[in-house]
Write a protein that holds these residues in place. Sequence first.
Motif, PDB file in Angstrom:
ATOM      1  N   ILE A  97       1.136  -1.133   0.077  1.00 38.94           N
ATOM      2  CA  ILE A  97      -0.265   0.349  -0.027  1.00 38.94           C
ATOM      3  C   ILE A  97       1.174   1.419  -0.365  1.00 38.94           C
ATOM      4  N   PRO A  98       0.293   1.715  -1.138  1.00 40.79           N
ATOM      5  CA  PRO A  98       1.677   3.264  -0.981  1.00 40.79           C
ATOM      6  C   PRO A  98       1.382   4.501  -0.205  1.00 40.79           C
ATOM      7  N   LEU A  99       2.119   5.187   0.205  1.00 42.14           N
ATOM      8  CA  LEU A  99       1.363   6.005   1.371  1.00 42.14           C
ATOM      9  C   LEU A  99       1.646   6.998   1.039  1.00 42.14           C
ATOM     10  N   GLY A 100       2.618   7.929  -0.096  1.00 42.09           N
ATOM     11  CA  GLY A 100       2.801   9.221  -1.128  1.00 42.09           C
ATOM     12  C   GLY A 100       3.439   9.793  -0.899  1.00 42.09           C
ATOM     13  N   PHE A 101       4.223   9.751  -0.029  1.00 41.54           N
ATOM     14  CA  PHE A 101       4.670  11.084   1.109  1.00 41.54           C
ATOM     15  C   PHE A 101       5.977  10.401   2.254  1.00 41.54           C
ATOM     16  N   ILE A 102       6.343   8.735   1.851  1.00 44.12           N
ATOM     17  CA  ILE A 102       6.910   8.116   1.889  1.00 44.12           C
ATOM     18  C   ILE A 102       7.412   7.100   1.047  1.00 44.12           C
ATOM     19  N   PRO A 103       8.507   7.160   0.032  1.00 43.60           N
ATOM     20  CA  PRO A 103       9.598   5.970  -0.468  1.00 43.60           C
ATOM     21  C   PRO A 103       8.272   4.535  -0.177  1.00 43.60           C
ATOM     22  N   VAL A 104       8.168   4.028   0.550  1.00 42.91           N
ATOM     23  CA  VAL A 104       8.015   2.462   1.203  1.00 42.91           C
ATOM     24  C   VAL A 104       6.837   2.632   1.742  1.00 42.91           C
ATOM     25  N   PRO A 105       6.411   1.508   0.785  1.00 48.09           N
ATOM     26  CA  PRO A 105       4.745   0.921   0.906  1.00 48.09           C
ATOM     27  C   PRO A 105       4.484   0.388   1.977  1.00 48.09           C
ATOM     28  N   ILE A 106       3.123   0.164   2.173  1.00 46.58           N
ATOM     29  CA  ILE A 106       3.031  -1.096   3.533  1.00 46.58           C
ATOM     30  C   ILE A 106       2.919  -2.175   3.155  1.00 46.58           C
ATOM     31  N   VAL A 107       3.618  -3.871   3.503  1.00 48.32           N
ATOM     32  CA  VAL A 107       2.998  -3.998   3.225  1.00 48.32           C
ATOM     33  C   VAL A 107       4.085  -5.570   4.124  1.00 48.32           C
ATOM     34  N   LEU A 108       3.385  -6.866   3.834  1.00 48.16           N
ATOM     35  CA  LEU A 108       3.368  -7.708   5.037  1.00 48.16           C
ATOM     36  C   LEU A 108       4.123  -8.859   5.351  1.00 48.16           C
ATOM     37  N   GLN A 109       5.381  -8.983   4.007  1.00 50.00           N
ATOM     38  CA  GLN A 109       6.352  -9.600   3.690  1.00 50.00           C
ATOM     39  C   GLN A 109       7.084  -9.562   6.076  1.00 50.00           C
ATOM     40  N   ASN A 110       7.125  -7.888   5.679  1.00 51.10           N
ATOM     41  CA  ASN A 110       7.745  -7.937   7.362  1.00 51.10           C
ATOM     42  C   ASN A 110       7.283  -9.395   8.224  1.00 51.10           C
ATOM     43  N   MET A 111       6.098  -9.876   8.421  1.00 52.97           N
ATOM     44  CA  MET A 111       6.111 -10.409   9.398  1.00 52.97           C
ATOM     45  C   MET A 111       6.202 -11.700   9.194  1.00 52.97           C
ATOM     46  N   GLY A 112       6.140 -12.086   7.832  1.00 49.26           N
ATOM     47  CA  GLY A 112       7.451 -13.443   7.772  1.00 49.26           C
ATOM     48  C   GLY A 112       8.413 -13.678   8.967  1.00 49.26           C
ATOM     49  N   VAL A 113       9.307 -12.417   8.267  1.00 56.42           N
ATOM     50  CA  VAL A 113      10.249 -12.159   8.568  1.00 56.42           C
ATOM     51  C   VAL A 113      10.733 -12.400  10.143  1.00 56.42           C
ATOM     52  N   MET A 114       8.983 -11.516  11.394  1.00 56.63           N
ATOM     53  CA  MET A 114       9.496 -11.910  12.355  1.00 56.63           C
ATOM     54  C   MET A 114       8.795 -13.270  12.653  1.00 56.63           C
ATOM     55  N   ILE A 115       8.071 -14.333  12.117  1.00 57.01           N
ATOM     56  CA  ILE A 115       7.762 -15.340  12.184  1.00 57.01           C
ATOM     57  C   ILE A 115       9.030 -16.675  12.259  1.00 57.01           C
ATOM     58  N   ALA A 116      10.157 -16.052  11.295  1.00 63.75           N
ATOM     59  CA  ALA A 116      10.804 -17.529  11.005  1.00 63.75           C
ATOM     60  C   ALA A 116      11.954 -16.884  12.561  1.00 63.75           C
ATOM     61  N   GLY A 117      12.198 -15.640  12.661  1.00 60.50           N
ATOM     62  CA  GLY A 117      12.768 -15.693  13.961  1.00 60.50           C
ATOM     63  C   GLY A 117      12.051 -16.514  15.032  1.00 60.50           C
ATOM     64  N   GLU A 118      10.775 -15.865  15.230  1.00 58.91           N
ATOM     65  CA  GLU A 118      10.421 -16.752  16.529  1.00 58.91           C
ATOM     66  C   GLU A 118      10.463 -17.992  16.128  1.00 58.91           C
ATOM     67  N   LEU A 119      10.083 -18.806  15.061  1.00 60.05           N
ATOM     68  CA  LEU A 119       9.587 -20.419  14.764  1.00 60.05           C
ATOM     69  C   LEU A 119      10.684 -21.075  14.433  1.00 60.05           C
ATOM     70  N   LEU A 120      11.952 -20.583  14.050  1.00 62.73           N
ATOM     71  CA  LEU A 120      12.823 -21.317  13.355  1.00 62.73           C
ATOM     72  C   LEU A 120      14.529 -21.253  14.352  1.00 62.73           C
ATOM     73  N   GLY A 121      14.202 -19.929  15.035  1.00 62.42           N
ATOM     74  CA  GLY A 121      15.427 -19.941  16.198  1.00 62.42           C
ATOM     75  C   GLY A 121      16.105 -18.920  15.014  1.00 62.42           C
ATOM     76  N   PRO A 122      16.984 -18.233  15.849  1.00 59.49           N
ATOM     77  CA  PRO A 122      18.393 -17.679  15.368  1.00 59.49           C
ATOM     78  C   PRO A 122      18.869 -18.490  13.938  1.00 59.49           C
ATOM     79  N   LYS A 123      19.206 -19.536  13.700  1.00 63.78           N
ATOM     80  CA  LYS A 123      19.995 -20.337  13.068  1.00 63.78           C
ATOM     81  C   LYS A 123      19.582 -20.154  11.207  1.00 63.78           C
ATOM     82  N   GLN A 124      18.120 -21.251  12.057  1.00 63.98           N
ATOM     83  CA  GLN A 124      17.464 -21.581  10.495  1.00 63.98           C
ATOM     84  C   GLN A 124      15.682 -19.967  10.581  1.00 63.98           C
ATOM     85  N   GLY A 125      15.869 -19.522  10.144  1.00 63.51           N
ATOM     86  CA  GLY A 125      15.391 -18.298  10.571  1.00 63.51           C
ATOM     87  C   GLY A 125      16.105 -17.202  10.475  1.00 63.51           C
ATOM     88  N   SER A 126      17.194 -17.116   9.643  1.00 65.43           N
ATOM     89  CA  SER A 126      18.292 -16.278   9.265  1.00 65.43           C
ATOM     90  C   SER A 126      18.355 -16.898   7.889  1.00 65.43           C
TER      91      SER A 126
END
Length: 189
Positions: free
Chosen positions: A34-63
């Motif tokens: 979702i583009p915001l217009g006033f900042i060149p970065v959209p709102i995305v869902l992928q960062n939730m996947g990155v959070m889940i990776a660290g929580e579920l897989l731990g530091p090695k496999q998540g990274s």
Amino acid sequence: MINKQGATRLSVREVTMVATMIAIIIVLGMFPGIPLGFIPVPIVLQNMGVMIAGELLGPKQGSLAVWLFLILVALGLPLLSGGRGGIATMIGPTGGYIVAWVLVPLLIGISLKGVSRHRQPNWVIEYLIVWLFGVLFVDGLGAVWVSAQSHMTMVESLTSSLTFIPGDTIKAVISVILVRRLRRALSYF
């Protein structure tokens, strides 16, 4: 598992979990940003996947999952939200957020291991760790990068980045709820 040369090998289960996590991050990228217009970065869902990776897989496999995902993106596969990919995407205005993604599973995984030596941490502690590294760290580093990439002052960039905090906070809550349920379900297998 460690082989004769001392190198660590992943089990079939670990490889499957890493591959599944990469697939989850890819699927979350299929939702358009979702583009915001006033900042060149959209709102995305992928960062939730990155959070889940660290929580579920731990530091090695998540990274590992996030690194492999980002290698695919760097090779030009259009796996980022909005069908973006390639090195240019990774060094553009969204680059700081992507650089932060590399560290998020490591920071979340190490922190969770530190507070939960013998048992799962309580919900609030887990949420605070995910929020600190998956939201505040990512949005802070992203804002610094945006300031350097665009002609925004640091104050303007940080202020604009505050727009992401409420949505990212909700993603952190969803992430913790999902992972806590997944941990219980996976313990049966």
